[in-house]
Design a protein around this motif. Structure first.
Motif, PDB file in Angstrom:
ATOM      1  N   LYS A  28       0.853  -1.184   0.000  1.00 10.99           N
ATOM      2  CA  LYS A  28       0.000   0.000   0.000  1.00 10.99           C
ATOM      3  C   LYS A  28       0.893   1.240   0.000  1.00 10.99           C
ATOM      4  O   LYS A  28       1.632   1.485   0.948  1.00 10.99           O
ATOM      5  CB  LYS A  28      -0.925   0.020   1.209  1.00 10.99           C
ATOM      6  CG  LYS A  28      -1.885   1.202   1.211  1.00 10.99           C
ATOM      7  CD  LYS A  28      -2.867   1.095   2.345  1.00 10.99           C
ATOM      8  CE  LYS A  28      -3.777   2.322   2.402  1.00 10.99           C
ATOM      9  NZ  LYS A  28      -4.510   2.526   1.136  1.00 10.99           N
ATOM     10  N   ILE A  29       0.823   2.001  -1.067  1.00  7.89           N
ATOM     11  CA  ILE A  29       1.658   3.185  -1.212  1.00  7.89           C
ATOM     12  C   ILE A  29       1.055   4.329  -0.409  1.00  7.89           C
ATOM     13  O   ILE A  29      -0.140   4.618  -0.510  1.00  7.89           O
ATOM     14  CB  ILE A  29       1.780   3.595  -2.693  1.00  7.89           C
ATOM     15  CG1 ILE A  29       2.374   2.456  -3.523  1.00  7.89           C
ATOM     16  CG2 ILE A  29       2.646   4.843  -2.832  1.00  7.89           C
ATOM     17  CD1 ILE A  29       2.378   2.736  -5.013  1.00  7.89           C
ATOM     18  N   ASP A  30       1.867   4.974   0.380  1.00 12.85           N
ATOM     19  CA  ASP A  30       1.453   6.169   1.104  1.00 12.85           C
ATOM     20  C   ASP A  30       1.710   7.378   0.194  1.00 12.85           C
ATOM     21  O   ASP A  30       2.771   7.998   0.236  1.00 12.85           O
ATOM     22  CB  ASP A  30       2.232   6.297   2.414  1.00 12.85           C
ATOM     23  CG  ASP A  30       1.657   7.369   3.324  1.00 12.85           C
ATOM     24  OD1 ASP A  30       0.961   8.273   2.813  1.00 12.85           O
ATOM     25  OD2 ASP A  30       1.901   7.306   4.551  1.00 12.85           O
ATOM     26  N   PHE A  31       0.714   7.680  -0.652  1.00 10.12           N
ATOM     27  CA  PHE A  31       0.890   8.764  -1.613  1.00 10.12           C
ATOM     28  C   PHE A  31       1.020  10.117  -0.924  1.00 10.12           C
ATOM     29  O   PHE A  31       1.715  11.005  -1.436  1.00 10.12           O
ATOM     30  CB  PHE A  31      -0.279   8.784  -2.604  1.00 10.12           C
ATOM     31  CG  PHE A  31      -0.273   7.640  -3.567  1.00 10.12           C
ATOM     32  CD1 PHE A  31       0.644   7.597  -4.611  1.00 10.12           C
ATOM     33  CD2 PHE A  31      -1.176   6.603  -3.441  1.00 10.12           C
ATOM     34  CE1 PHE A  31       0.654   6.543  -5.509  1.00 10.12           C
ATOM     35  CE2 PHE A  31      -1.173   5.541  -4.331  1.00 10.12           C
ATOM     36  CZ  PHE A  31      -0.257   5.512  -5.367  1.00 10.12           C
ATOM     37  N   ASN A  32       0.346  10.288   0.200  1.00  9.30           N
ATOM     38  CA  ASN A  32       0.454  11.553   0.920  1.00  9.30           C
ATOM     39  C   ASN A  32       1.886  11.779   1.398  1.00  9.30           C
ATOM     40  O   ASN A  32       2.443  12.880   1.271  1.00  9.30           O
ATOM     41  CB  ASN A  32      -0.507  11.558   2.112  1.00  9.30           C
ATOM     42  CG  ASN A  32      -0.515  12.886   2.848  1.00  9.30           C
ATOM     43  OD1 ASN A  32      -0.795  13.929   2.254  1.00  9.30           O
ATOM     44  ND2 ASN A  32      -0.189  12.854   4.128  1.00  9.30           N
ATOM     45  N   LYS A  33       2.516  10.714   1.942  1.00 15.62           N
ATOM     46  CA  LYS A  33       3.908  10.827   2.372  1.00 15.62           C
ATOM     47  C   LYS A  33       4.831  11.074   1.175  1.00 15.62           C
ATOM     48  O   LYS A  33       5.752  11.898   1.253  1.00 15.62           O
ATOM     49  CB  LYS A  33       4.334   9.557   3.098  1.00 15.62           C
ATOM     50  CG  LYS A  33       5.787   9.569   3.552  1.00 15.62           C
ATOM     51  CD  LYS A  33       6.201   8.235   4.143  1.00 15.62           C
ATOM     52  CE  LYS A  33       5.504   8.000   5.472  1.00 15.62           C
ATOM     53  NZ  LYS A  33       5.972   6.738   6.115  1.00 15.62           N
ATOM     54  N   LYS A  83      -1.063  -3.967  -8.994  1.00 17.46           N
ATOM     55  CA  LYS A  83      -1.821  -3.381 -10.110  1.00 17.46           C
ATOM     56  C   LYS A  83      -2.741  -2.254  -9.648  1.00 17.46           C
ATOM     57  O   LYS A  83      -2.848  -1.218 -10.308  1.00 17.46           O
ATOM     58  CB  LYS A  83      -2.624  -4.473 -10.814  1.00 17.46           C
ATOM     59  CG  LYS A  83      -1.768  -5.490 -11.560  1.00 17.46           C
ATOM     60  CD  LYS A  83      -2.612  -6.422 -12.392  1.00 17.46           C
ATOM     61  CE  LYS A  83      -3.343  -7.420 -11.496  1.00 17.46           C
ATOM     62  NZ  LYS A  83      -2.420  -8.404 -10.889  1.00 17.46           N
ATOM     63  N   GLY A  84      -3.424  -2.431  -8.537  1.00 17.26           N
ATOM     64  CA  GLY A  84      -4.331  -1.400  -8.056  1.00 17.26           C
ATOM     65  C   GLY A  84      -3.610  -0.124  -7.683  1.00 17.26           C
ATOM     66  O   GLY A  84      -4.042   0.983  -8.032  1.00 17.26           O
ATOM     67  N   GLN A  85      -2.487  -0.257  -6.971  1.00 21.72           N
ATOM     68  CA  GLN A  85      -1.710   0.906  -6.579  1.00 21.72           C
ATOM     69  C   GLN A  85      -1.087   1.598  -7.790  1.00 21.72           C
ATOM     70  O   GLN A  85      -1.004   2.830  -7.836  1.00 21.72           O
ATOM     71  CB  GLN A  85      -0.609   0.483  -5.600  1.00 21.72           C
ATOM     72  CG  GLN A  85      -1.128  -0.045  -4.277  1.00 21.72           C
ATOM     73  CD  GLN A  85      -1.810   1.042  -3.458  1.00 21.72           C
ATOM     74  OE1 GLN A  85      -1.171   1.976  -2.998  1.00 21.72           O
ATOM     75  NE2 GLN A  85      -3.110   0.916  -3.277  1.00 21.72           N
ATOM     76  N   ILE A  86      -0.671   0.814  -8.775  1.00 16.14           N
ATOM     77  CA  ILE A  86      -0.106   1.385  -9.998  1.00 16.14           C
ATOM     78  C   ILE A  86      -1.169   2.172 -10.752  1.00 16.14           C
ATOM     79  O   ILE A  86      -0.904   3.270 -11.281  1.00 16.14           O
ATOM     80  CB  ILE A  86       0.478   0.279 -10.896  1.00 16.14           C
ATOM     81  CG1 ILE A  86       1.679  -0.391 -10.208  1.00 16.14           C
ATOM     82  CG2 ILE A  86       0.890   0.845 -12.248  1.00 16.14           C
ATOM     83  CD1 ILE A  86       2.849   0.520  -9.971  1.00 16.14           C
ATOM     84  N   GLN A 128       8.861   2.921  -2.261  1.00 12.69           N
ATOM     85  CA  GLN A 128       7.880   2.291  -1.386  1.00 12.69           C
ATOM     86  C   GLN A 128       7.442   0.936  -1.927  1.00 12.69           C
ATOM     87  O   GLN A 128       7.217  -0.005  -1.154  1.00 12.69           O
ATOM     88  CB  GLN A 128       6.657   3.205  -1.221  1.00 12.69           C
ATOM     89  CG  GLN A 128       6.914   4.455  -0.412  1.00 12.69           C
ATOM     90  CD  GLN A 128       5.632   5.184  -0.064  1.00 12.69           C
ATOM     91  OE1 GLN A 128       4.599   4.575   0.196  1.00 12.69           O
ATOM     92  NE2 GLN A 128       5.697   6.511  -0.049  1.00 12.69           N
ATOM     93  N   LEU A 129       7.326   0.810  -3.248  1.00 11.84           N
ATOM     94  CA  LEU A 129       6.923  -0.463  -3.838  1.00 11.84           C
ATOM     95  C   LEU A 129       7.983  -1.533  -3.620  1.00 11.84           C
ATOM     96  O   LEU A 129       7.657  -2.703  -3.372  1.00 11.84           O
ATOM     97  CB  LEU A 129       6.663  -0.281  -5.342  1.00 11.84           C
ATOM     98  CG  LEU A 129       5.399   0.477  -5.738  1.00 11.84           C
ATOM     99  CD1 LEU A 129       5.384   0.731  -7.238  1.00 11.84           C
ATOM    100  CD2 LEU A 129       4.149  -0.298  -5.326  1.00 11.84           C
TER     101      LEU A 129
END
Length: 345
Positions: free
Chosen positions: A3-8, A224-227, A322-323
């Motif tokens: 799960k990528i922390d896009f905010n961070k 795939k979902g995070q991408i 992160q990935l």
């Protein structure tokens, strides 16, 4: 799946961009980053334009008919020169594509190491750049071939059936348009993966392009979902960057207007004083000056766009980090300094 922390990633990218560009502000660093980013093709855009025709089209057509024999004569007489020019353009396209491939790695190196160096990373990374260049050529040819087959066949059928079956012709046009959009999306996504993930993987692990794809593809498949969410965020970032870029371009035009105006005015005064006319020398001189001014304007524009370009590149580096922590280049926790472990020895 990670799960990528896009905010961070977003906040860290903003902090890192601010730290290397403004803390402290070093004009020479902006020039170095801008020069490399321009040669790497970052921040480049395209625009299209149309023309309108005047009302006296029949007269224009008659003029073209009168000129046709002369045009044919000129083409036959200077065919060797035309072929030479086309050949030189193709060679230059290959050279600049190779340079862009290498400088993509140099720009990444500058950001990771917070460096202004150009010569040393160019020598160190040109092998990786050449590998990426060869893949770029192969991918471009494959894309054009796919475009010719997937879009060309419906277009040919539409042309052949235009007068015999309007419905079939329209259907082929619609199908060809949809296939073109799908092919463009697929090509765009592959290009994003190559620029954001594959280049970084090659840089971190010192891999050639095929080995890098073999490393990246499992990471993409497992997330795939995070991408997909990452690509959507890139679209939002691209829209916001495009809006900001308009104001940056206006600023660049204003900055260039005064020196260019002075240069053009002096040139006109010199030309009038010397009674110069249009000939091979004056045309060549104007062409050279135009190329120089275009280069200066492009460099200025990309330099002013560095906050956007640095943020976009660092954001990709942090998402990939992160990935897969093995591919991390910039510490996603503390982004005020680059990673203490150099990517390539």
């Amino acid at each position: 799946m990670v799960k990528i922390d896009f905010n961070k990633a977003f906040n860290s990218s903003m902090n890192y961009m601010s730290s290397i560009l403004f803390k402290p502000f070093i004009f020479r660093k902006w020039l170095a980053l801008g020069f490399v980013a321009m040669l790497a093709g970052f921040g480049s855009g395209g625009s299209g334009g149309g023309g309108n025709s005047g009302s006296n089209t029949s007269s224009w057509g008659r003029s073209v008919d009168k000129m046709s024999p002369d045009i044919g004569t000129y083409l036959h007489q200077y065919l060797w020169l035309i072929l030479l020019g086309v050949g030189l353009i193709i060679i230059l396209c290959f050279i600049f594509t190779w340079l862009a491939s290498v400088f993509k790695f140099v720009y990444t190196d500058q950001l990771v190491r917070n460096s202004m160096e150009i010569k040393e990373p160019f020598a160190r990374l040109k092998g990786l750049g050449t590998s990426y260049f060869l893949w770029t050529i192969a991918f471009g040819l494959a894309f054009l071939l796919s475009l010719l087959v997937i879009v060309g066949i419906p277009a040919l059928i539409a042309y052949k059936t235009y007068y015999t079956s309007t419905a079939l012709s329209i259907g082929c046009i619609v199908i060809g348009s949809l296939l073109f959009i799908m092919l463009a999306i697929v090509g765009g996504v592959i290009d994003i993966f190559a620029r954001d993930f594959v280049i970084t993987t090659m840089y971190v692990k010192n891999l050639r392009i095929i080995e890098a794809w073999r490393t990246v593809i499992p990471v993409i498949k497992a997330n795939k979902g995070q991408i997909a969410l990452y690509i959507l965020l890139l679209i939002v970032i691209a829209i916001a960057s495009g809006i900001i870029s308009i104001f940056i371009m206006i600023a660049a035009v204003i900055i260039m207007a005064i020196p260019v105006g002075i240069l053009v005015g002096l040139s006109l005064l010199i030309a009038l004083a010397a009674s110069l006319t249009w000939n091979a020398f004056t045309i060549a001189s104007v062409s050279i000056l135009s190329v120089i001014m275009l280069f200066v304007f492009s460099t200025l524009l990309v330099c002013l766009m560095q906050p956007l370009l640095v943020f976009r590149r660092v954001f990709a580096l942090q998402v990939l980090g992160q990935l897969d922590p093995d591919l991390a280049t910039i510490d996603v926790i503390n982004t005020m300094t680059p990673s203490s472990q150099p990517p390539i020895s």
